[in-house]
Design an enzyme around this catalytic site. Structure first.
Site, PDB file in Angstrom:
ATOM      1  N   GLU A  75      12.489  -1.612  27.901  1.00 56.13           N
ATOM      2  CA  GLU A  75      11.516  -1.598  29.002  1.00 56.13           C
ATOM      3  C   GLU A  75      12.167  -1.992  30.334  1.00 56.13           C
ATOM      4  O   GLU A  75      12.295  -3.170  30.640  1.00 56.13           O
ATOM      5  CB  GLU A  75      10.354  -2.554  28.696  1.00 56.13           C
ATOM      6  CG  GLU A  75       9.312  -2.576  29.809  1.00 56.13           C
ATOM      7  CD  GLU A  75       8.139  -3.522  29.550  1.00 56.13           C
ATOM      8  OE1 GLU A  75       8.173  -4.270  28.562  1.00 56.13           O
ATOM      9  OE2 GLU A  75       7.203  -3.499  30.341  1.00 56.13           O
ATOM     10  N   LYS A 112      10.117   2.343  27.396  1.00 59.18           N
ATOM     11  CA  LYS A 112       8.841   1.909  27.992  1.00 59.18           C
ATOM     12  C   LYS A 112       9.024   1.795  29.502  1.00 59.18           C
ATOM     13  O   LYS A 112       9.403   0.752  30.028  1.00 59.18           O
ATOM     14  CB  LYS A 112       8.427   0.568  27.386  1.00 59.18           C
ATOM     15  CG  LYS A 112       7.150  -0.013  27.968  1.00 59.18           C
ATOM     16  CD  LYS A 112       6.569  -1.099  27.088  1.00 59.18           C
ATOM     17  CE  LYS A 112       5.393  -1.763  27.785  1.00 59.18           C
ATOM     18  NZ  LYS A 112       4.637  -2.643  26.896  1.00 59.18           N
TER      19      LYS A 112
HETATM   20  P1  13P Z   1       1.124  -4.081  31.504  1.00 56.03           P
HETATM   21  O1  13P Z   1       0.649  -2.787  30.900  1.00 56.03           O
HETATM   22  O2  13P Z   1       0.011  -5.060  31.776  1.00 56.03           O
HETATM   23  O3  13P Z   1       2.043  -3.872  32.643  1.00 56.03           O
HETATM   24  O4  13P Z   1       1.956  -4.811  30.370  1.00 56.03           O
HETATM   25  C1  13P Z   1       2.878  -4.073  29.644  1.00 56.03           C
HETATM   26  C2  13P Z   1       3.996  -4.910  29.249  1.00 56.03           C
HETATM   27  O5  13P Z   1       4.363  -4.934  28.104  1.00 56.03           O
HETATM   28  C3  13P Z   1       4.692  -5.702  30.291  1.00 56.03           C
HETATM   29  O6  13P Z   1       5.890  -6.194  29.755  1.00 56.03           O
END
Ligand code: 13P
Length: 339
Positions: free
Chosen positions: A165, A207
């Protein structure tokens, strides 16, 4: 994790973040309420029809639901894959004012063994990239991408699936073009480092943020513009071998995140599944409806399942012409997880 039209629920807020969200809803910020909230989410009837897995934080992963089952077991029994956030947070990066590097590599191999033996199926590591006049710096991009790649190889060595991510934050007054440019550079750097460390892309879920104008930018970009910029960015940076893409919501409103996901999927089939791994955009309504009251568990769960279905439906907006590759709606209905 990303197939059959389903998404991943991110319920891995740190203790501090979860406490803030509970307090903002009038709920006492205690360990009991943090567990009760996650138990309310994961015991939602029918959740596994639109959600494949839940990302938990360490404090919850090692705790028990009210009947004494460990959280990972309760997830599996609800038809949901248990995931765990394994980074230890974004810390100030030396020699890079205003920027951070995500830490947590030092004892990661040992922690992964424990998480795997407790039933984890997948993991998450979040790098945070800030857009500013002179940000992000190349230094911050390389440090964060290198850490993501080292994390992902360790996770694959442990037999688990890494979610990678790299989040470009929405904070700021930059326009859509600037977010597109930065997100492209970030993803290029991340995939360069993943290749360098020998990460198996077929066993990796990306992600990313959607490509959005900064939260202080006016006028806002339209839904179709966001969708086109997001798909253009992914197509120019993400190798086709990647198992799937599951967007974070990043502070978008719940309806906006769902509308963007639908518009992205409406652009037609891409080399990867285009799924969701929202936190706030999946749970905000459920938290408001529940408000820490056991009598309101059903109301919280109704709100969660409705939003999860809306996002799963947003993935199914594209359907292939008859006789060709099966449309997502068809594949999803063939794969209900109900027991
Ligand atoms: P949000 O969808 O609230 O941004 O959270 C996703 C997430 O995993 C942040 O690390």
């Amino acid at each position: 994790m990303v197939g059959n039209g389903r998404g991943i629920l991110a319920a891995d807020e740190s203790v501090a973040t979860m406490n803030k969200r509970l307090e903002a809803t009038g709920v006492a910020p205690t360990a009991e309420q943090r567990c009760a909230y996650r138990e309310m989410l994961l015991t939602t009837p029918g959740l596994c029809d639109s959600i494949s897995g839940i990302i938990l934080s360490d404090d919850i992963f090692t705790a028990q639901v009210s009947d004494g089952r460990p959280f990972p077991d309760a997830c599996r029994e609800a038809g949901l894959l248990p995931g765990i956030k394994v980074d230890t947070g974004a810390k100030p990066l030396a020699n890079a004012a205003g920027e951070t590097v995500t830490e947590g590599l030092d004892d990661l191999r040992a922690r992964l063994e424990l998480y795997a033996s407790a039933g984890a199926a997948f993991t998450k590591w979040r790098a945070v990239i800030q857009i500013g006049e002179r940000l992000p710096s190349r230094r911050a991009l390389v440090a964060n991408s290198h850490a993501l790649a080292r994390y992902a190889t360790l996770v694959q060595e442990a037999g688990l699936t890494p979610i990678v991510e790299p989040e470009v934050l929405m904070d700021g007054s930059h326009g859509l073009d600037r977010c597109e440019e930065v997100t492209q550079t970030v993803l290029h750097t991340v995939f360069e480092q993943l290749a360098e460390q020998g990460v198996v892309l077929e066993g990796t879920v990306l992600k990313p943020n959607m490509v959005l104008a900064g939260s202080d930018c006016e006028p806002r970009a339209g839904t179709d513009e966001v969708a086109a910029a997001t798909v253009r960015t992914l197509r120019s940076t993400v190798p086709a071998a990647v198992a799937g893409v599951a967007f974070l919501s990043g502070g978008q409103g719940v309806d906006q995140a769902t509308a963007h996901l639908a518009a992205i999927n409406a652009l037609g089939p891409q080399p990867w599944e285009l799924s969701f791994s929202f936190g706030r955009a999946l749970v905000d309504e459920a938290l408001q409806a529940w408000r820490g009251d056991p009598q309101r568990t059903g109301a919280g769960q109704d709100a969660l399942v409705a939003r999860a279905r809306a996002n799963a439906d947003a993935r199914a907006v594209w359907a292939a012409p008859a006789g060709s590759w099966p449309g997502r709606a068809q594949r999803r209905s063939a794969a209900s997880c109900r027991r």
